[in-house]
Structures are given as C-alpha cells and as structure tokens.
Design an enzyme around this catalytic site. Sequence first.
Site, PDB file in Angstrom:
ATOM      1  N   THR A  70     -10.278   5.929   3.190  1.00  0.00           N
ATOM      2  CA  THR A  70     -10.735   6.639   2.104  1.00  0.00           C
ATOM      3  C   THR A  70     -12.202   7.151   2.247  1.00  0.00           C
ATOM      4  O   THR A  70     -12.428   7.931   1.682  1.00  0.00           O
ATOM      5  CB  THR A  70     -10.317   5.646   0.906  1.00  0.00           C
ATOM      6  OG1 THR A  70      -9.314   5.038   0.679  1.00  0.00           O
ATOM      7  CG2 THR A  70     -11.172   6.134  -0.330  1.00  0.00           C
ATOM      8  N   SER A 117      -4.679   3.415   7.227  1.00  0.00           N
ATOM      9  CA  SER A 117      -4.768   1.914   7.770  1.00  0.00           C
ATOM     10  C   SER A 117      -3.247   1.383   7.893  1.00  0.00           C
ATOM     11  O   SER A 117      -3.027   0.564   8.677  1.00  0.00           O
ATOM     12  CB  SER A 117      -5.891   1.102   7.279  1.00  0.00           C
ATOM     13  OG  SER A 117      -5.271   0.808   5.978  1.00  0.00           O
ATOM     14  N   GLN A 333       0.893 -20.479   2.392  1.00  0.00           N
ATOM     15  CA  GLN A 333       0.582 -19.153   1.572  1.00  0.00           C
ATOM     16  C   GLN A 333      -0.634 -19.313   0.886  1.00  0.00           C
ATOM     17  O   GLN A 333      -0.956 -18.371   0.139  1.00  0.00           O
ATOM     18  CB  GLN A 333       1.791 -19.321   0.556  1.00  0.00           C
ATOM     19  CG  GLN A 333       3.263 -19.045   1.496  1.00  0.00           C
ATOM     20  CD  GLN A 333       4.429 -19.122   0.501  1.00  0.00           C
ATOM     21  OE1 GLN A 333       4.139 -19.015  -0.954  1.00  0.00           O
ATOM     22  NE2 GLN A 333       5.561 -19.209   0.983  1.00  0.00           N
ATOM     23  N   CYS A 334      -1.239 -20.591   0.598  1.00  0.00           N
ATOM     24  CA  CYS A 334      -2.476 -20.644  -0.105  1.00  0.00           C
ATOM     25  C   CYS A 334      -3.795 -19.910   0.383  1.00  0.00           C
ATOM     26  O   CYS A 334      -3.871 -19.839   1.610  1.00  0.00           O
ATOM     27  CB  CYS A 334      -2.861 -22.110  -0.388  1.00  0.00           C
ATOM     28  SG  CYS A 334      -1.645 -22.935  -1.373  1.00  0.00           S
TER      29      CYS A 334
END
Length: 429
Positions: A70, A117, A333-334
């Site tokens: 961007t 990306s 996953q935390c």
Amino acid sequence: KKMAGRSILSRFRQRFASPFCARRTDFAKIRNKTSFRSFSEWRNSPIRVTKHDEGDTNRTRVLIIYTGGTIGMSSTPYGLKPIDGYLEQKVSEMDELNAYSNMPLIDILRWDELLDSSNMDPGSWALLAKQIHKYYFDYDGFVVLHGTDTMSYTASALSFMLENLGKPVILTGSQVPFSQVYNDARRNLVVSTIFASMSEIPEVCVFFDTQLMRGNRSSKIDSVGFNAFTSPNFPPLATLSSSITIREDLLLPQPRKSLKVHHNVKSSIAVLHLVPGFHDGFLHQLSEVEKGTLAGVILHLYGTGNAPSKKESFLKAIQRIHDQGIIVMAVSQCLRGSVNMEAYEVGRRLKDVGVLNGGDLTLEAASTKLGYLLSRNLSEDVFESAMLGSIRGERTEGVESRRIINEGPPFLRRVDSAAGDKTGVPYII
C-alpha cells in the site's frame, strides 16, 4: 512498420530522458563509474533519490528495496494501484531525507513486478536475500517496503536466511499510502531509514507506528489500525515518542563471521488450527500422502498446548504422521504466552508421540523456522536442538533487569543491561 519503429524509439528516448534515468546515471558515477551491460541491468539497478555530495564520505547509505504494498500506491479512477516512478518521486521530495546532513543517502531498488504481500512466497524471500547479499558492502543498512499482510512472515524468513547478519534490515509499510493527505507512510519510512543507518542493530526488524520489533517476534494484529503490529512475547527493540528509546540489552550481538545467505525455505508445511468438535479423519489422510509431499505439520493448539484428550483417534493420527518422518510441532493459539507440554495430561501425551514444543514462537516464526531448518538437511539431533532452541532470538530463554542510559543525541535514549547480553542465542545455524 516504420511508424511503429519510430514510436518504440521515441518511447525509449523519453524514458532515458526522465529524471529517474538521470538518477540512475548518477548512481553509475557514484559506484566507480559502473557501465551497465544491458537495458535489463540498468532497469534493475538502484536509483539515487536524495541529494548527495560525491565528496561526502561520512554519510551513511541506505538501500530501500521496494517490493510492493500500500505504501507506494497512488489514487486512480479504478482505486489504489502502484504507478511507475511515483514512490521514487515522493521520497526524493521529502525534506526530512534531504534537508539534514546527518540523514543517510538513500537509493531505491524497485522490483519490476510489485507484489501484493499475499503473493509473497519462499521464492520472493530468496530474491530479497540475494539482493541484500549483492549490495551488502555498498550500504550501511536496508529498508524493505512490503505489504503488511505477510510482512511478519517475510521478516521471520529473512532472519533465518541471513546467517551472521551484521547490518540492519528494517521491514516497513503502511496502512494508508503516500498519496493520501493523512497517512502513516511518511513517518514509517523516515524512522525506518534512521534505524537502517544504525550499525548497532545487526538483525531483521519490523518498524511500524511507534515500535521497532525483532522481525521473528512480530505479528500483525490489526487490519486497519496504524499500530497494526505487535511483539507479543518480547519487548520492542526500540520505541518512538518525543525521542527514540533503544533497548541495547535486547539487540542481537554482532556476528563473528561473515554473512552467509541461505536461499531455500521448504514450503511443504501444513498448519492445523484446532476448533472444538473438529473431525480428525483428515489427519489420517495426512499420514498417507506421497513421501516428500509433506515435511512438517504445525499444530495450532489451545492455551498452553491443549487438545481434546478424549479423542484417541487424534493422538493416534499424530503418532502415524510422526512415524512417517513428518516433523510435528505445537504452538499456541494465544497471542501471548507459551506452550507448556508438561502442564496437562494431553500435552504430555503429545510430547510422548514426538510433538515438538514450539514455546512462545509466533506462528510466523514457527512456520518459517521449520521450513528453513528442513531445507538444511541437518541430522536429527541437530535439527531438534535448533528447533527447540533460539538461533536468531526468536524464542524466549531469559531476560535480565535493565537500566536506562542517557547518552548520545537528545532524541535518542539507549537502554543497556547491567548483567550483560541475554538474547538467548546459544549458536548459529
């Protein structure tokens, strides 16, 4: 045919008459009057975009590698898109980079095909590594302009691919491009350039908003906010407020050997994100894939490394996958915290069937590190030691108390450790 020939020649002359062509010519003079052997070589050479005095040998030099994203896009009737030469023009007009003698000289190397990306892959990482290697002795540091979505994956991969890196490689981008009146592109680029000129930062980093983060510790956490990145399990290496505060105690030590670039990262890796009630039949299919198709599996588990203990079929499937010679690793996953495979019964059972403990690795670091080590053809013992240890400061092994030292320019505060360096890098692979 004659008219068509004139048209092509006219366009060619017009291109060589552009201001960016002039800057390429300047670059050729600066670099020992290099003569380009082909139009392709000229096209793929860095462009000088800041004012310079050829007699000034004291200013640091930074190469910006523009891969896409961007940050360099411009508004068109069809929305935001990259425009040839637009970013170079914007950077060349920035007073922050031109009006101060202590700012580095800047060249830009623009990829022919600017990538979103999401299209980055191990081949793209290899190209970046090769370009940094090619210009390693010409510049004091590097800034990589990159789309934000996979920036942390690229930063993590480069950290492993650039062994014995002795110069800063700073990845940055923006949520809003230069073309907008209100944007984060300008500051991210300026501050990244400052960090890239500092020889005391010999590692791959991500700078975004107000934080300089170790690249293999970073994660994108916000799809629109300016503070889009965080370093969940490791403090920022530097922070930006009215001054820049650098945590020197957290920086990796300068390497004792010369740069060695690795070009391969295996991509034959699957990531399994567990959800409650999942059907584990597909896991058995993974153990039956053609040999060489799958080299590693990352289990994205609950909390400290939990999985359903009542699913015997799940544990048996993981056992079969491991028995096929496929590396299996567990990460949490935390966002914050670490896997502890000794805390609960199911964690111990996973460990017993050969699952490696990912500690506090981010998913980005775990996947790229696994791909990198798999490409090295290491012995089983060396591979496991490297995977469970820290080779580029990517996982926690101990942090000492720190103290702030007010030295250097007024805008720069350095932080040091009274107890010495504790970056957790026992060896380099």
